[in-house]
Design a protein around this motif. Sequence first.
Motif, PDB file in Angstrom:
ATOM      1  N   GLN A 195       0.834  -1.204   0.000  1.00  0.00           N
ATOM      2  CA  GLN A 195       0.000   0.000   0.000  1.00  0.00           C
ATOM      3  C   GLN A 195       0.870   1.256   0.000  1.00  0.00           C
ATOM      4  OE1 GLN A 195      -2.201  -0.568   3.588  1.00  0.00           O
ATOM      5  NE2 GLN A 195      -3.371  -2.302   2.805  1.00  0.00           N
ATOM      6  N   LEU A 196       1.926   1.215   0.768  1.00  0.00           N
ATOM      7  CA  LEU A 196       2.829   2.359   0.863  1.00  0.00           C
ATOM      8  C   LEU A 196       3.537   2.626  -0.464  1.00  0.00           C
ATOM      9  CD1 LEU A 196       4.224   4.487   2.689  1.00  0.00           C
ATOM     10  CD2 LEU A 196       5.848   2.717   3.349  1.00  0.00           C
ATOM     11  N   LEU A 197       3.923   1.561  -1.147  1.00  0.00           N
ATOM     12  CA  LEU A 197       4.688   1.706  -2.385  1.00  0.00           C
ATOM     13  C   LEU A 197       3.829   2.155  -3.561  1.00  0.00           C
ATOM     14  CD1 LEU A 197       7.067  -1.394  -2.275  1.00  0.00           C
ATOM     15  CD2 LEU A 197       7.740   1.002  -2.141  1.00  0.00           C
ATOM     16  N   VAL A 198       2.635   1.573  -3.699  1.00  0.00           N
ATOM     17  CA  VAL A 198       1.848   1.810  -4.916  1.00  0.00           C
ATOM     18  C   VAL A 198       0.603   2.654  -4.675  1.00  0.00           C
ATOM     19  CG1 VAL A 198       2.675  -0.372  -5.853  1.00  0.00           C
ATOM     20  CG2 VAL A 198       0.459  -0.307  -4.708  1.00  0.00           C
ATOM     21  N   GLY A 199       0.336   2.989  -3.408  1.00  0.00           N
ATOM     22  CA  GLY A 199      -0.830   3.818  -3.126  1.00  0.00           C
ATOM     23  C   GLY A 199      -2.143   3.073  -3.146  1.00  0.00           C
ATOM     24  N   ALA A 200      -2.105   1.754  -2.922  1.00  0.00           N
ATOM     25  CA  ALA A 200      -3.349   0.993  -2.839  1.00  0.00           C
ATOM     26  C   ALA A 200      -4.072   1.348  -1.543  1.00  0.00           C
ATOM     27  CB  ALA A 200      -3.051  -0.510  -2.892  1.00  0.00           C
ATOM     28  N   PRO A 201      -5.394   1.210  -1.506  1.00  0.00           N
ATOM     29  CA  PRO A 201      -6.153   1.598  -0.313  1.00  0.00           C
ATOM     30  C   PRO A 201      -5.708   0.853   0.938  1.00  0.00           C
ATOM     31  CG  PRO A 201      -7.620   1.221  -2.174  1.00  0.00           C
ATOM     32  CD  PRO A 201      -6.257   0.748  -2.595  1.00  0.00           C
ATOM     33  N   GLY A 202      -5.558   1.589   2.041  1.00  0.00           N
ATOM     34  CA  GLY A 202      -5.165   0.993   3.307  1.00  0.00           C
ATOM     35  C   GLY A 202      -4.318   1.941   4.129  1.00  0.00           C
ATOM     36  N   ILE A 203      -3.797   1.441   5.233  1.00  0.00           N
ATOM     37  CA  ILE A 203      -2.986   2.263   6.122  1.00  0.00           C
ATOM     38  C   ILE A 203      -1.707   2.725   5.426  1.00  0.00           C
ATOM     39  CG2 ILE A 203      -1.658   2.230   8.266  1.00  0.00           C
ATOM     40  CD1 ILE A 203      -3.706   0.284   9.382  1.00  0.00           C
ATOM     41  N   GLY A 204      -1.131   1.858   4.595  1.00  0.00           N
ATOM     42  CA  GLY A 204       0.069   2.236   3.871  1.00  0.00           C
ATOM     43  C   GLY A 204      -0.161   3.436   2.966  1.00  0.00           C
ATOM     44  N   GLN A 205      -1.324   3.496   2.342  1.00  0.00           N
ATOM     45  CA  GLN A 205      -1.654   4.648   1.504  1.00  0.00           C
ATOM     46  C   GLN A 205      -1.697   5.928   2.327  1.00  0.00           C
ATOM     47  OE1 GLN A 205      -5.782   5.319   0.215  1.00  0.00           O
ATOM     48  NE2 GLN A 205      -5.035   5.227  -1.904  1.00  0.00           N
ATOM     49  N   GLN A 206      -2.263   5.835   3.537  1.00  0.00           N
ATOM     50  CA  GLN A 206      -2.322   7.005   4.409  1.00  0.00           C
ATOM     51  C   GLN A 206      -0.923   7.428   4.842  1.00  0.00           C
ATOM     52  OE1 GLN A 206      -5.218   6.471   7.465  1.00  0.00           O
ATOM     53  NE2 GLN A 206      -5.105   8.580   8.209  1.00  0.00           N
ATOM     54  N   MET A 207      -0.034   6.463   5.060  1.00  0.00           N
ATOM     55  CA  MET A 207       1.349   6.782   5.405  1.00  0.00           C
ATOM     56  C   MET A 207       2.051   7.457   4.231  1.00  0.00           C
ATOM     57  SD  MET A 207       2.316   3.278   7.465  1.00  0.00           S
ATOM     58  CE  MET A 207       3.993   3.773   7.853  1.00  0.00           C
ATOM     59  N   ALA A 208       1.770   6.987   3.012  1.00  0.00           N
ATOM     60  CA  ALA A 208       2.368   7.597   1.834  1.00  0.00           C
ATOM     61  C   ALA A 208       1.906   9.043   1.663  1.00  0.00           C
ATOM     62  CB  ALA A 208       2.022   6.783   0.588  1.00  0.00           C
ATOM     63  N   GLN A 209       0.635   9.292   1.948  1.00  0.00           N
ATOM     64  CA  GLN A 209       0.114  10.656   1.878  1.00  0.00           C
ATOM     65  C   GLN A 209       0.771  11.554   2.915  1.00  0.00           C
ATOM     66  OE1 GLN A 209      -4.085   9.970   2.335  1.00  0.00           O
ATOM     67  NE2 GLN A 209      -4.391   9.428   0.172  1.00  0.00           N
ATOM     68  N   ALA A 210       0.971  11.020   4.130  1.00  0.00           N
ATOM     69  CA  ALA A 210       1.644  11.795   5.174  1.00  0.00           C
ATOM     70  C   ALA A 210       3.083  12.108   4.772  1.00  0.00           C
ATOM     71  CB  ALA A 210       1.609  11.027   6.496  1.00  0.00           C
ATOM     72  N   ASN A 211       3.739  11.142   4.148  1.00  0.00           N
ATOM     73  CA  ASN A 211       5.107  11.368   3.683  1.00  0.00           C
ATOM     74  C   ASN A 211       5.147  12.447   2.599  1.00  0.00           C
ATOM     75  OD1 ASN A 211       8.001  10.567   3.459  1.00  0.00           O
ATOM     76  ND2 ASN A 211       7.371   9.907   1.413  1.00  0.00           N
ATOM     77  N   ALA A 212       4.184  12.421   1.686  1.00  0.00           N
ATOM     78  CA  ALA A 212       4.128  13.434   0.628  1.00  0.00           C
ATOM     79  C   ALA A 212       3.891  14.827   1.204  1.00  0.00           C
ATOM     80  CB  ALA A 212       3.026  13.079  -0.367  1.00  0.00           C
ATOM     81  N   ASN A 213       3.182  14.891   2.321  1.00  0.00           N
ATOM     82  CA  ASN A 213       2.905  16.180   2.975  1.00  0.00           C
ATOM     83  C   ASN A 213       4.005  16.590   3.946  1.00  0.00           C
ATOM     84  OD1 ASN A 213       0.440  16.347   1.618  1.00  0.00           O
ATOM     85  ND2 ASN A 213      -0.646  15.255   3.252  1.00  0.00           N
ATOM     86  N   GLY A 214       5.044  15.778   4.077  1.00  0.00           N
ATOM     87  CA  GLY A 214       6.120  16.080   5.013  1.00  0.00           C
ATOM     88  C   GLY A 214       5.705  15.960   6.470  1.00  0.00           C
ATOM     89  N   ASP A 215       4.695  15.139   6.745  1.00  0.00           N
ATOM     90  CA  ASP A 215       4.166  14.984   8.103  1.00  0.00           C
ATOM     91  C   ASP A 215       4.799  13.741   8.746  1.00  0.00           C
ATOM     92  OD1 ASP A 215       2.735  15.027  10.426  1.00  0.00           O
ATOM     93  OD2 ASP A 215       0.754  15.055   9.481  1.00  0.00           O
ATOM     94  N   GLY A 216       6.024  13.903   9.242  1.00  0.00           N
ATOM     95  CA  GLY A 216       6.731  12.776   9.839  1.00  0.00           C
ATOM     96  C   GLY A 216       6.070  12.258  11.089  1.00  0.00           C
ATOM     97  N   LEU A 217       5.467  13.141  11.874  1.00  0.00           N
ATOM     98  CA  LEU A 217       4.808  12.710  13.111  1.00  0.00           C
ATOM     99  C   LEU A 217       3.663  11.754  12.811  1.00  0.00           C
ATOM    100  CD1 LEU A 217       4.697  12.970  16.168  1.00  0.00           C
ATOM    101  CD2 LEU A 217       3.219  14.976  15.885  1.00  0.00           C
ATOM    102  N   ALA A 218       2.908  12.028  11.745  1.00  0.00           N
ATOM    103  CA  ALA A 218       1.806  11.138  11.365  1.00  0.00           C
ATOM    104  C   ALA A 218       2.327   9.770  10.949  1.00  0.00           C
ATOM    105  CB  ALA A 218       1.000  11.766  10.230  1.00  0.00           C
ATOM    106  N   ILE A 219       3.489   9.761  10.281  1.00  0.00           N
ATOM    107  CA  ILE A 219       4.062   8.482   9.865  1.00  0.00           C
ATOM    108  C   ILE A 219       4.411   7.635  11.088  1.00  0.00           C
ATOM    109  CG2 ILE A 219       6.005   7.389   8.688  1.00  0.00           C
ATOM    110  CD1 ILE A 219       6.097   9.790   6.820  1.00  0.00           C
ATOM    111  N   PHE A 220       5.015   8.249  12.099  1.00  0.00           N
ATOM    112  CA  PHE A 220       5.331   7.521  13.328  1.00  0.00           C
ATOM    113  C   PHE A 220       4.058   7.017  14.003  1.00  0.00           C
ATOM    114  CE2 PHE A 220       9.563   9.371  13.051  1.00  0.00           C
ATOM    115  CZ  PHE A 220      10.356   8.375  13.608  1.00  0.00           C
ATOM    116  N   ALA A 221       3.037   7.872  14.066  1.00  0.00           N
ATOM    117  CA  ALA A 221       1.781   7.489  14.713  1.00  0.00           C
ATOM    118  C   ALA A 221       1.120   6.326  13.980  1.00  0.00           C
ATOM    119  CB  ALA A 221       0.838   8.692  14.775  1.00  0.00           C
TER     120      ALA A 221
END
Length: 258
Positions: A195-221
């Motif tokens: 999900q993180l790599l390809v943006g498929a629906p799920g928690i990984g997709q949300q982590m990828a979005q946080a990474n794109a927004n520069g939101d490191g705290l969200a990635i840790f959470a």
Amino acid sequence: MKPRPVLLGTAGLLTFLAAWELISRLGIVRQTSLPPASTTLARLAVELGRPELWTRTLETLAQIVAGTGLCLVIAVPLGLLIGRLPAVDAYSRTSIDFLRAVPGLALVPLFVMFIGARPEMVVGLATFVALWPLLTQTIDGARSVEPLALEMARSFRLGGPRTFARIVLPSAAPYIVTGLRITLNVTLLVAIGTQLLVGAPGIGQQMAQANANGDGLAIFALSIWAGVIGVALNLALRWAEDRVMAWHKASTAQGGAA
């Protein structure tokens, strides 16, 4: 669970969180790279209050359950067949060794090309990667049947189906449960990673979005939340194992007492 292991586990978790907090607060690692545990947990509480996280969690759980279920349906019958029939083992051994050595990440572009960044793609890749631990454990379990037990079954003329149900399957069951535990963990890791790599629906997709927004705290959470899901799934599997495999644990305890 017994009180003492629970207390020890809780103490270990609190020690880890305290060490994490101190490392960040004392500047051993910069807070931009490692935010304090208290700040991260506070952010996780905020994320848990948002419907999006629960939607992504349900999507991830559905993919994990589907992938693990497919692994069971494929690996257990195939593993029992390979483990009990030497000709099938000799015929399939090279193919299994080759396929289990293929890195899962190398297949991501192929799966995306043919399926797309969809839940089905995540389930397919997770099934392929997580299948092998369960298959090899099932093969080992099928081979672990005592020859004397099979001789007795033949002496009593139990027949193939009854011998399988009463001797082969119970002998292989502990191995299957061990393989299932490994498979469940691998499915979780592959699902979120994909999900993180390809943006498929799920928690990984949300982590990828946080990474794109520069939101490191969200990635840790979100990483902590992924760990919580993994622990919850393992506890659920252990709960089911305690009930389904109660006969095995009782016989093991009797053997140890003897």
